[in-house]
Design an enzyme around this catalytic site. Sequence first.
Site, short mmCIF file in Angstrom:
data_model
loop_
_atom_site.label_atom_id
_atom_site.label_comp_id
_atom_site.label_asym_id
_atom_site.label_seq_id
_atom_site.Cartn_x
_atom_site.Cartn_y
_atom_site.Cartn_z
N GLY A 150 0.82 -1.20 0.00
CA GLY A 150 0.00 0.00 0.00
C GLY A 150 0.85 1.25 0.00
O GLY A 150 1.95 1.29 -0.56
N SER A 151 0.36 2.30 0.66
CA SER A 151 0.94 3.64 0.49
C SER A 151 2.34 3.82 1.06
O SER A 151 3.02 4.78 0.72
CB SER A 151 0.00 4.68 1.10
N THR A 152 2.79 2.93 1.95
CA THR A 152 4.18 3.05 2.41
C THR A 152 5.15 2.87 1.24
O THR A 152 6.27 3.36 1.27
CB THR A 152 4.48 2.02 3.51
N GLY A 170 -3.89 2.90 0.62
CA GLY A 170 -3.68 4.28 1.01
C GLY A 170 -2.99 4.42 2.32
O GLY A 170 -2.40 3.51 2.84
#
Length: 742
Positions: free
Chosen positions: A308-310, A741
């Site tokens: 995801g967003s990392t 996200g």
Amino acid sequence: MTKRIRIRTLLVGGFITLLFLLLVGRIYWVQVVNADFWSEKARDVWSKSEKLIPVRGTISDRDGNVLAMDVAAYTVAVNPKVIHDLKLENVIINKLSGVLGKSQITLREIVEAKQKNGEYYQQREVRKEGWKIDKSVADRILRFRDQLVEQTGHKDVGIYLIDQQKRSYPKGSLASHILGYENKEGKAIMGLEASLDEQLKGTEGAIKYERDGNGVILEDGTVSFKPSVDGKNVKLTIDIEIQHYIEEAIKETYDQYKPKSITAIAADPQTMEILGMANLPNFNPNMYWTAPQENFYDHSIKSLYEPGSTFKIVTLAGAVQEGMFNPDTTYKSGAIKVPGGTIHDINREGWGTITYLEGLKRSSNVEFVKLGYEGLKADKLRDYINKFGFNQKTGIELSGELPGLVQFKYPRDIAAAAFGQGGVQVTPIQQVAAVAAVANGGKLLVPHLVKEIQDPVSKKVEVIKPQVVRQVITEQTAKKVDEYLEQVVSDQEIGSGRRAYIEGYRVAGKTGTAQKVVNGHYAEDKYVISFIGFAPVGNPKIVLYLVMDEPNDRLASGGTVMAPVFKKIVQQSLRHMDVDPVTKVKTTASNTPNQEQTVEIPNLNKLDLTVATNKLKSSKLNYEVVGKGKTVLQQIPKAGTSVGPDQRIYLLTEERTKLPIPNMKGLSLRDAMEMCSILQIRVMTTGEGFVTSQSLAKQGENKVLKLVLSPPALQVSTQSGEGEDATKEATDNSKSGTTSGG
């Protein structure tokens, strides 16, 4: 008649002579021809051979705290023949069952065991409950044996304790996945016990000597001796205090959200020394047989997640390196079309036209599609992903590490990969190594757990040095990315990582909330939530990654759940490492970080009070004299600390017993606690940040100083809403929908 007698005599004499010749021949054959063979056989009968078991090397943390060591152990054995002769079967079965926790039915089979010829055995071990027991349990059995000796008048009552050694883990379940364990058979299982087994186990020795019929060593007998060689001692990079902080924090979160698993990895980004690493569920290596099989799985190196967003940090770093990221350039948020579907931000309507910097703070997926899919494009995006160490093992000293899997072909997959979904599957340790490269100036390093290996005999020490894999991005690019990620945390209005903000420290970070794939489709109610970051920006001492698989709360996100856990662990760790808050990070009206001008405190100890105060006046620093002496005996904060111009410096001029309690308003919690420690007064604190008020109260017979702390007045208060820390993405597609996200 006489002739017949003579013939008989000759026959008997001849027969006796023949027997004598055969006997002499046999003796000659045995003693001369086959002398060596029979001498060797005799020696085997006379000789006694014993194995010399080496001591397995210790495993300790970076400060020498022992995490694994060999200790004395005892195996219980019984003599069924002696027990039967003394008629002690029932009393021994009852007692051993209670002490060892072994069923009486199984114990009776051992205590009354007979050979095929009907004779009782003379020794049988009580396995597995009586195998390699602790000294405390052995002492109970010894006391029972002594009672039987006294009652029966026999020295041998058929109970024996065989001296052995076993592996002990003094800290219990702490760092269990790192250490692994040695089972009762002496086999190293998983963790460093297994991967470093050759260094730890040493070399077995032996002694062989000759003895007489009574077992006494012959004075002139031959002795053969091969000494055992003890295993090497291993010192890890782990800091036991930081390991404690990690395990306590994730246990609290695990109990609250009851996920499938939770993993945390902390490292020094400058060297990639692992400071702490833990998974839940875990196990106690001292009692490994009591844990279910799934508790042994090391998620930090074996579990693959769509991050995801990392993962946006990788795309951001590549875009900055290629000159494609301008923080002031604007774009239309909300949704973007790619061949095969439409990708949305969590706010499907978007935030209108915003800058790329604002999009980063809000964790906009549309922005990263533009940066990764449209800007870098597939080949360059894949190249940066590989350069940052994904799609390959990191090389950490643990067996079973997976290389991850990054593969994308179609436009929708490429677009999704830019924000950490689609064809991207990574391990937690890969995430840590990649973000550490951003923190340390662009160098990808090999993560490692071993700091030193020492030979206990020669005392020679092998020091494990940091190993650089490659320079991924330039130092200038890394610095820019650090500053952008810092604003994700410091912006207390829209920053998706704002709950990771730590007063007095510059913190950079990124949240992640990724939908899970179940049966080939993205599930609506199953998420992996995470947070990764480092501090202090500019000179990072710690990078920390946290990931939780399937929390039981659908509203849980990387920003709401994992960021506060990150804050707690990093704040404790920085204080433990004596990393003083060198600046007060404030937020401006536009919520971008700004730093006050700071001044370094001079060394005032042992100076005349007048000289010391003049130095502080020349530096335009406020001060307060505590005591009536004429010489500075101690100062708070310490010399060399950088402080803002409004920070008060305390000059202590008398011994502790004569000092009054000063006004500590404006002091940081660390300095206030140091002052209270010097005054030896109990203290209770409320809030975080800097002291705003104090009061003296009584608690029983003791005086207690109550301190109220709060952040600086200029800090913008944290908003109560979820904001964009749960930024998610949805792909309009007939087969699946994707969510990811912050």
